[in-house]
Design an enzyme around this catalytic site. Structure first.
Site, PDB file in Angstrom:
ATOM      1  N   GLY A  10       0.665  -1.329   0.204  1.00 11.27           N
ATOM      2  CA  GLY A  10      -0.053  -0.049   0.020  1.00 11.27           C
ATOM      3  C   GLY A  10       0.627   1.058   0.061  1.00 11.27           C
ATOM      4  O   GLY A  10       0.340   2.370   0.610  1.00 11.27           O
ATOM      5  N   ALA A  11       2.171   1.096  -0.316  1.00  9.11           N
ATOM      6  CA  ALA A  11       2.921   2.116  -0.458  1.00  9.11           C
ATOM      7  C   ALA A  11       2.524   3.344  -1.263  1.00  9.11           C
ATOM      8  O   ALA A  11       2.981   4.563  -1.053  1.00  9.11           O
ATOM      9  CB  ALA A  11       4.330   1.647  -0.797  1.00  9.11           C
ATOM     10  N   THR A  12       1.928   3.018  -2.295  1.00  7.86           N
ATOM     11  CA  THR A  12       1.578   4.036  -3.361  1.00  7.86           C
ATOM     12  C   THR A  12       0.303   4.805  -3.008  1.00  7.86           C
ATOM     13  O   THR A  12      -0.384   5.445  -3.671  1.00  7.86           O
ATOM     14  CB  THR A  12       1.532   3.452  -4.631  1.00  7.86           C
ATOM     15  OG1 THR A  12       0.538   2.284  -4.672  1.00  7.86           O
ATOM     16  CG2 THR A  12       2.575   3.072  -5.285  1.00  7.86           C
ATOM     17  N   TYR A  14      -2.168   6.955   0.021  1.00  9.69           N
ATOM     18  CA  TYR A  14      -1.991   8.382   0.828  1.00  9.69           C
ATOM     19  C   TYR A  14      -1.121   8.280   1.806  1.00  9.69           C
ATOM     20  O   TYR A  14      -0.069   8.927   1.839  1.00  9.69           O
ATOM     21  CB  TYR A  14      -3.515   8.978   1.344  1.00  9.69           C
ATOM     22  CG  TYR A  14      -3.082  10.120   2.078  1.00  9.69           C
ATOM     23  CD1 TYR A  14      -2.936  11.260   1.351  1.00  9.69           C
ATOM     24  CD2 TYR A  14      -3.111  10.107   3.542  1.00  9.69           C
ATOM     25  CE1 TYR A  14      -2.374  12.369   2.159  1.00  9.69           C
ATOM     26  CE2 TYR A  14      -2.698  11.284   4.281  1.00  9.69           C
ATOM     27  CZ  TYR A  14      -2.222  12.293   3.383  1.00  9.69           C
ATOM     28  OH  TYR A  14      -2.111  13.484   4.164  1.00  9.69           O
ATOM     29  N   GLY A  16       0.856   5.609   2.609  1.00  5.97           N
ATOM     30  CA  GLY A  16       2.239   4.812   2.390  1.00  5.97           C
ATOM     31  C   GLY A  16       3.510   5.458   2.497  1.00  5.97           C
ATOM     32  O   GLY A  16       4.422   5.236   3.012  1.00  5.97           O
ATOM     33  N   ARG A  35       1.450  -2.796  -7.232  1.00  4.94           N
ATOM     34  CA  ARG A  35       0.625  -3.702  -8.456  1.00  4.94           C
ATOM     35  C   ARG A  35       1.209  -3.597  -9.855  1.00  4.94           C
ATOM     36  O   ARG A  35       1.844  -2.272  -9.999  1.00  4.94           O
ATOM     37  CB  ARG A  35      -0.928  -3.284  -8.433  1.00  4.94           C
ATOM     38  CG  ARG A  35      -1.407  -3.594  -7.123  1.00  4.94           C
ATOM     39  CD  ARG A  35      -3.005  -3.573  -7.400  1.00  4.94           C
ATOM     40  NE  ARG A  35      -3.299  -2.369  -7.123  1.00  4.94           N
ATOM     41  CZ  ARG A  35      -4.687  -1.848  -7.188  1.00  4.94           C
ATOM     42  NH1 ARG A  35      -5.396  -2.770  -7.386  1.00  4.94           N
ATOM     43  NH2 ARG A  35      -4.988  -0.504  -7.039  1.00  4.94           N
ATOM     44  N   LYS A 133     -11.362  -3.816  10.543  1.00  2.02           N
ATOM     45  CA  LYS A 133     -10.092  -3.833  11.138  1.00  2.02           C
ATOM     46  C   LYS A 133     -10.032  -4.765  12.386  1.00  2.02           C
ATOM     47  O   LYS A 133      -9.067  -5.494  12.530  1.00  2.02           O
ATOM     48  CB  LYS A 133      -9.749  -2.305  11.638  1.00  2.02           C
ATOM     49  CG  LYS A 133      -9.562  -1.410  10.315  1.00  2.02           C
ATOM     50  CD  LYS A 133      -9.096  -0.142  10.864  1.00  2.02           C
ATOM     51  CE  LYS A 133      -8.838   0.723   9.475  1.00  2.02           C
ATOM     52  NZ  LYS A 133      -8.369   2.150   9.699  1.00  2.02           N
TER      53      LYS A 133
END
Ligand SMILES: NC(=O)c1ccc[n+]([C@@H]2O[C@H](COP(=O)([O-])OP(=O)(O)OC[C@H]3O[C@@H](n4cnc5c(N)ncnc54)[C@H](OP(=O)(O)O)[C@@H]3O)[C@@H](O)[C@H]2O)c1
Length: 306
Positions: A10-12, A14, A16, A35, A133
């Site tokens: 999820g680095a790309t 907000y 991340g 991805r 969560k």
């Protein structure tokens, strides 16, 4: 063990990039699962990926839906931090399966980075977020994976920069709307500081199987207190409209997805004060563990908008 190798899934998104930046800054070999379509040269995130590479981050192509790609990525690292978005929370079950399979991951930090979902009011629109969560927390515990849950509270750029106005990105200078009576305690943290405290925790035995509370004392402020700070900075008072709790609940019922989710989260945070709870035995306080971190206070943060 030396300094851990960190994979961010999820680095790309907000949050991340704040996590990967802190990971690099604190000296961790850092990997990002990206991805394939996002990694392509014609992707809208091309510049971000280039900046990752320039800072030394290793890009690993993969997808949370693609088990083999997850296993291949996990084999290269020690710690996994997920910052996937609300729509992918339940997909983290696939990450949990892969982490269990490889068996060597020393810490998993799932995508939390907000309220404690087990201490937040349950309303239908927020079920997907808070209950999603909680479901992931339970699956991690059931799988026996070492974890830290990061209770980062409100992102300052979303909640403080707007002084709680859902349609603004900078503080209002004339008037504003306040949900409830404005006295509930909210906790605001800059995304940079959330990154720093999160990375500080990954190799720390004191945060093993605990919830890390990011709640520096100067950042615990009601909306009324934050507004007063801002009024003192700009030298005049704002016109305030208070929306009673019953009216907020009615609005949540009446507005369509996805705005009902953000209003329901605002209700939890700003009306119910769900972020300000008495810590329990499974909670550890980031400011106590890492007194050396020079974080941005609410007061300092608002100066960005003068
Ligand atoms: N406390 C607060 O104030 C606050 C505010 C906002 C969010 N949050 C929380 O912060 C966390 C992160 O949210 P965010 O808004 O930063 O998320 P986001 O911007 O929606 O980012 C989602 C990330 O997940 C990646 N992703 C999506 N599908 C994927 C897949 N199949 N495989 C691998 N990666 C995939 C996306 O990659 P692509 O680039 O390829 O799309 C992107 O990097 C969430 O838990 C959210 O609830 C808290």
């Amino acid at each position: 063990m030396g300094i851990s190798k960190i994979l961010v899934v999820g680095a790309t998104g907000y949050l991340g990039p704040f996590i990967t930046a802190a990971s690099v800054r604190l000296g961790h070999p850092t990997f990002a699962l990206v991805r394939p379509a996002t990694a392509r040269p014609d992707s809208s995130k091309k510049e971000l990926i280039e900046s990752f590479k320039a800072s030394g981050i290793t890009i690993l192509e993969g997808d949370i839906q693609d088990h083999e790609s997850l296993v291949a990525a996990l084999k290269q690292v020690d710690v996994v931090i997920s910052t996937v978005g609300g729509a992918q929370l339940r997909d983290q079950l696939k990450l949990i399966t892969a982490i269990k399979e490889v068996g060597h991951i020393t810490r998993f930090l799932p995508s939390e980075f907000g309220n404690d979902p087990e201490r937040s009011v349950r309303l239908k629109p927020t079920d997907a977020v808070f209950q999603g969560k909680v479901k992931i927390r339970n699956a991690i515990k059931a799988a026996g994976i070492p974890y830290t849950f990061v209770n980062s509270n409100s992102f300052a750029s979303y909640f403080l920069a707007s002084l709680g106005q859902r349609d603004l990105t900078t503080p209002p200078r004339d008037k504003l709307t306040i949900l409830g009576d404005g006295n509930a305690k909210v906790i605001f943290n800059s995304e940079e500081d959330i990154g720093t405290f999160t990375i500080k925790a990954v190799d720390d035995p004191r945060t093993l199987n605990k919830q890390l509370l990011i709640r520096p004392e100067p950042n615990i402020k009601s909306i009324n207190e934050a507004v007063l700070l801002w009024e003192n900075k700009i030298g005049h008072n704002l016109e305030k409209t208070y929306v009673p709790e019953s009216e907020v609940l009615k609005q949540i019922e009446g507005i369509p997805f996805p705005n009902n989710i953000s209003l329901a989260i605002s209700y939890s945070v700003m009306v119910k004060g769900d972020q300000y709870f008495e810590p329990g035995p499974d909670d550890v306080d980031a400011s106590e563990l890492y007194p050396d971190v020079k974080y941005t206070t609410v007061d300092e943060y608002l100066n960005r908008y003068l």
